[in-house]
Design a protein around this motif. Structure first.
Motif, PDB file in Angstrom:
ATOM      1  N   ARG A 113       0.452  -1.436   0.516  1.00  0.00           N
ATOM      2  CA  ARG A 113      -0.169  -0.059   0.086  1.00  0.00           C
ATOM      3  C   ARG A 113       0.673   1.487  -0.555  1.00  0.00           C
ATOM      4  O   ARG A 113       1.779   1.747   0.487  1.00  0.00           O
ATOM      5  N   VAL A 114       0.379   1.911  -0.570  1.00  0.00           N
ATOM      6  CA  VAL A 114       1.042   3.690  -0.938  1.00  0.00           C
ATOM      7  C   VAL A 114       0.380   4.262  -0.216  1.00  0.00           C
ATOM      8  O   VAL A 114      -0.845   4.650  -0.258  1.00  0.00           O
ATOM      9  N   ILE A 115       0.578   5.547   1.122  1.00  0.00           N
ATOM     10  CA  ILE A 115      -0.177   6.945   1.217  1.00  0.00           C
ATOM     11  C   ILE A 115       1.313   7.986   0.462  1.00  0.00           C
ATOM     12  O   ILE A 115       2.470   7.852   0.532  1.00  0.00           O
ATOM     13  N   LEU A 116       0.135   9.080   0.273  1.00  0.00           N
ATOM     14  CA  LEU A 116       1.051  10.184   0.785  1.00  0.00           C
ATOM     15  C   LEU A 116       0.053  11.647   1.255  1.00  0.00           C
ATOM     16  O   LEU A 116      -1.212  11.261   0.309  1.00  0.00           O
ATOM     17  N   ASN A 117       1.036  12.138   2.166  1.00  0.00           N
ATOM     18  CA  ASN A 117       0.829  13.209   2.894  1.00  0.00           C
ATOM     19  C   ASN A 117       1.671  14.146   1.370  1.00  0.00           C
ATOM     20  O   ASN A 117       2.218  14.948   1.893  1.00  0.00           O
ATOM     21  N   LEU A 118       0.087  15.006   0.988  1.00  0.00           N
ATOM     22  CA  LEU A 118       0.595  15.910  -0.231  1.00  0.00           C
ATOM     23  C   LEU A 118       0.877  17.509   0.739  1.00  0.00           C
ATOM     24  O   LEU A 118       0.798  18.140   0.581  1.00  0.00           O
ATOM     25  N   ALA A 119       2.445  17.185   1.303  1.00  0.00           N
ATOM     26  CA  ALA A 119       2.715  18.608   2.238  1.00  0.00           C
ATOM     27  C   ALA A 119       4.090  17.883   2.178  1.00  0.00           C
ATOM     28  O   ALA A 119       5.252  16.872   1.660  1.00  0.00           O
ATOM     29  N   PRO A 120       4.862  19.972   1.495  1.00  0.00           N
ATOM     30  CA  PRO A 120       3.665  20.640   1.728  1.00  0.00           C
ATOM     31  C   PRO A 120       2.613  20.894   0.291  1.00  0.00           C
ATOM     32  O   PRO A 120       3.377  20.255  -0.354  1.00  0.00           O
ATOM     33  N   ALA A 121       1.896  21.561   0.250  1.00  0.00           N
ATOM     34  CA  ALA A 121       0.714  22.031  -0.710  1.00  0.00           C
ATOM     35  C   ALA A 121       1.096  22.560  -1.909  1.00  0.00           C
ATOM     36  O   ALA A 121       2.351  22.686  -2.401  1.00  0.00           O
ATOM     37  N   GLY A 122       1.240  21.295  -3.116  1.00  0.00           N
ATOM     38  CA  GLY A 122       1.810  21.677  -4.199  1.00  0.00           C
ATOM     39  C   GLY A 122       0.304  20.761  -5.502  1.00  0.00           C
ATOM     40  O   GLY A 122      -0.376  19.934  -4.933  1.00  0.00           O
ATOM     41  N   VAL A 123       0.958  20.514  -6.474  1.00  0.00           N
ATOM     42  CA  VAL A 123       0.035  20.387  -7.334  1.00  0.00           C
ATOM     43  C   VAL A 123       0.623  18.742  -7.952  1.00  0.00           C
ATOM     44  O   VAL A 123       1.795  18.592  -8.311  1.00  0.00           O
ATOM     45  N   PRO A 124       0.393  17.554  -7.522  1.00  0.00           N
ATOM     46  CA  PRO A 124       0.753  16.226  -7.606  1.00  0.00           C
ATOM     47  C   PRO A 124       0.516  15.847  -9.323  1.00  0.00           C
ATOM     48  O   PRO A 124      -0.004  15.618  -9.797  1.00  0.00           O
ATOM     49  N   ALA A 125       1.765  15.023  -9.782  1.00  0.00           N
ATOM     50  CA  ALA A 125       1.779  14.529 -10.219  1.00  0.00           C
ATOM     51  C   ALA A 125       1.090  13.361 -10.894  1.00  0.00           C
ATOM     52  O   ALA A 125       0.379  12.997 -10.547  1.00  0.00           O
ATOM     53  N   ALA A 126       0.012  13.401 -12.351  1.00  0.00           N
ATOM     54  CA  ALA A 126      -1.345  12.083 -12.472  1.00  0.00           C
ATOM     55  C   ALA A 126      -0.669  10.737 -11.908  1.00  0.00           C
ATOM     56  O   ALA A 126      -1.235   9.664 -11.875  1.00  0.00           O
ATOM     57  N   GLU A 127       0.841  10.866 -12.717  1.00  0.00           N
ATOM     58  CA  GLU A 127       0.921   9.311 -12.508  1.00  0.00           C
ATOM     59  C   GLU A 127       1.740   9.070 -10.692  1.00  0.00           C
ATOM     60  O   GLU A 127       0.841   7.497 -10.065  1.00  0.00           O
ATOM     61  N   LEU A 128       1.701  10.140  -9.879  1.00  0.00           N
ATOM     62  CA  LEU A 128       2.011   9.978  -8.496  1.00  0.00           C
ATOM     63  C   LEU A 128       0.069   9.940  -7.443  1.00  0.00           C
ATOM     64  O   LEU A 128       0.419   8.195  -7.376  1.00  0.00           O
ATOM     65  N   LEU A 129      -0.359  10.619  -8.148  1.00  0.00           N
ATOM     66  CA  LEU A 129      -2.093  10.418  -7.765  1.00  0.00           C
ATOM     67  C   LEU A 129      -2.467   8.491  -8.352  1.00  0.00           C
ATOM     68  O   LEU A 129      -3.572   8.104  -7.832  1.00  0.00           O
ATOM     69  N   ASP A 130      -1.750   7.724  -9.854  1.00  0.00           N
ATOM     70  CA  ASP A 130      -3.204   6.470  -9.980  1.00  0.00           C
ATOM     71  C   ASP A 130      -2.332   5.709  -9.178  1.00  0.00           C
ATOM     72  O   ASP A 130      -2.378   4.630  -9.337  1.00  0.00           O
ATOM     73  N   ASN A 131      -1.400   6.140  -8.478  1.00  0.00           N
ATOM     74  CA  ASN A 131       0.006   5.012  -8.184  1.00  0.00           C
ATOM     75  C   ASN A 131      -0.415   4.901  -6.391  1.00  0.00           C
ATOM     76  O   ASN A 131       0.006   4.323  -5.249  1.00  0.00           O
ATOM     77  N   LEU A 132      -2.096   5.707  -5.942  1.00  0.00           N
ATOM     78  CA  LEU A 132      -1.910   5.276  -4.227  1.00  0.00           C
ATOM     79  C   LEU A 132      -2.844   5.038  -4.103  1.00  0.00           C
ATOM     80  O   LEU A 132      -3.965   4.135  -4.275  1.00  0.00           O
ATOM     81  N   ASP A 133      -2.888   4.578  -2.550  1.00  0.00           N
ATOM     82  CA  ASP A 133      -3.824   3.997  -2.170  1.00  0.00           C
ATOM     83  C   ASP A 133      -4.883   5.083  -0.479  1.00  0.00           C
ATOM     84  O   ASP A 133      -5.670   4.845  -0.839  1.00  0.00           O
ATOM     85  N   ILE A 134      -3.982   5.536  -0.565  1.00  0.00           N
ATOM     86  CA  ILE A 134      -4.371   6.819   0.615  1.00  0.00           C
ATOM     87  C   ILE A 134      -4.110   7.989   0.289  1.00  0.00           C
ATOM     88  O   ILE A 134      -2.703   8.166   0.661  1.00  0.00           O
TER      89      ILE A 134
END
Length: 302
Positions: free
Chosen positions: A154-175
């Motif tokens: 499982r992959v968890i991303l804390n979107l900090a500091p705030a920014g625009v995540p790459a689409a590929e990163l979002l596509d490889n998340l669980d939480i």
């Protein structure tokens, strides 16, 4: 097992009566030097919450490196994946006002050279949890996420500091874990307009298939997972400093999942840890331990 791929810093913290405005100088009486960095903070938080934790990142070959690693080593975080590179150890410059609010400037230093390559040598599997933030190169975060997802973890991303995540990163998340400001930035990046945090979390869960948690400071937390909403109020504590409250939440939440707790119970433990961190000055010095977390979680959510 939790693997954190993220930053290591030294934090220079000063107390001020109020935070400065643009172009303004505010004098603090002194400063303190603490180990920090979102990756290191979350690794320590997960470890103190009871998980086995490995940290992958980079520090310099300077004296600050030993400070950055000191509490992690003392608490038993596996540091074999922390590289020594020819760049200064990362640093954060933090002002904290009388109400506990903070203002932070981060200099990346060695964190800009952090590599996910160490993950490829690890025996990854379905029990593994990867924890990411945004203080190391995004391309390396994507590489790390792909490795863990391929292994069934499982992959968890804390979107900090705030920014625009790459689409590929979002596509490889669980939480995905965000605060209110990060939620607003994400909504704008996805073209979703000005969604309230609750609606954003619901839409990320429904449309992206990624469970989404929004921390709400003193108002607690809201999370959506599999179409189900969870909303918890924060325990009442005496706030002296909010530095590392978010990192304590993320680390303790991940540790609870790793220990086999369900989504709601993990939220409870994350919220208890984040609240406890607000009662102590500093980043890593404020990260609570498992016994404290369990005691507050058991008391606050009866």
């Amino acid at each position: 097992m939790i693997t954190v791929f993220g930053s290591l810093n030294v934090d220079l913290v000063t107390a001020v009566e109020r935070l400065p405005g643009a172009g303004e100088t505010v004098i603090g009486p002194a400063y303190a030097l603490h180990p920090g960095g979102k990756g290191a903070n979350q690794a320590l938080a997960a470890r103190r919450a009871g998980a086995e934790v490995a940290l992958i990142g980079a520090v310099g070959r300077d004296a600050f490196a030993e400070i950055a690693l000191s509490l992690l080593a003392a608490d038993g975080v596996d540091l074999a994946g922390v590289a020594r590179v020819d760049a200064p150890t990362g640093a954060a410059f933090i002002a904290v006002d009388a109400a506990g609010a903070n203002q932070i400037v981060v200099a990346a230093g060695a964190n800009a050279l952090a590599s996910a390559q160490a993950l490829s040598a690890m025996a990854l599997g379905k029990r593994d949890v990867l924890l990411l933030q945004r203080e190391v190169p995004e391309a390396e975060c994507i590489a790390a996420a792909r490795l863990v997802r391929k292994a069934g973890g499982r992959v968890i991303l804390n979107l900090a500091p705030a920014g625009v995540p790459a689409a590929e990163l979002l596509d490889n998340l669980d939480i995905l874990i965000v605060n209110e400001h990060e939620a607003a930035v994400l909504a704008g990046a996805l073209g979703w307009g000005e969604l309230v945090p609750d609606a954003l979390a619901q839409r990320v869960d429904a449309e992206r298939g990624v469970a989404c948690i929004v921390t709400l400071g003193a108002d607690g937390v809201v999370g959506w997972h599999g179409g189900v909403r969870r909303r918890l109020e924060a325990p009442e504590v005496e706030v002296v400093d909010t530095v590392a409250a978010g990192d304590s939440f993320v680390g303790a939440f991940a540790a609870a999942l790793d220990a086999g707790y369900g989504f709601s119970s993990a939220l409870q433990r994350g919220l208890a840890a984040g609240s406890l961190a607000c009662t102590v000055v500093g980043a890593q010095p404020s990260v609570p331990r498992r016994a404290e977390i369990e005691a507050l979680a058991g008391h606050a959510f009866l």
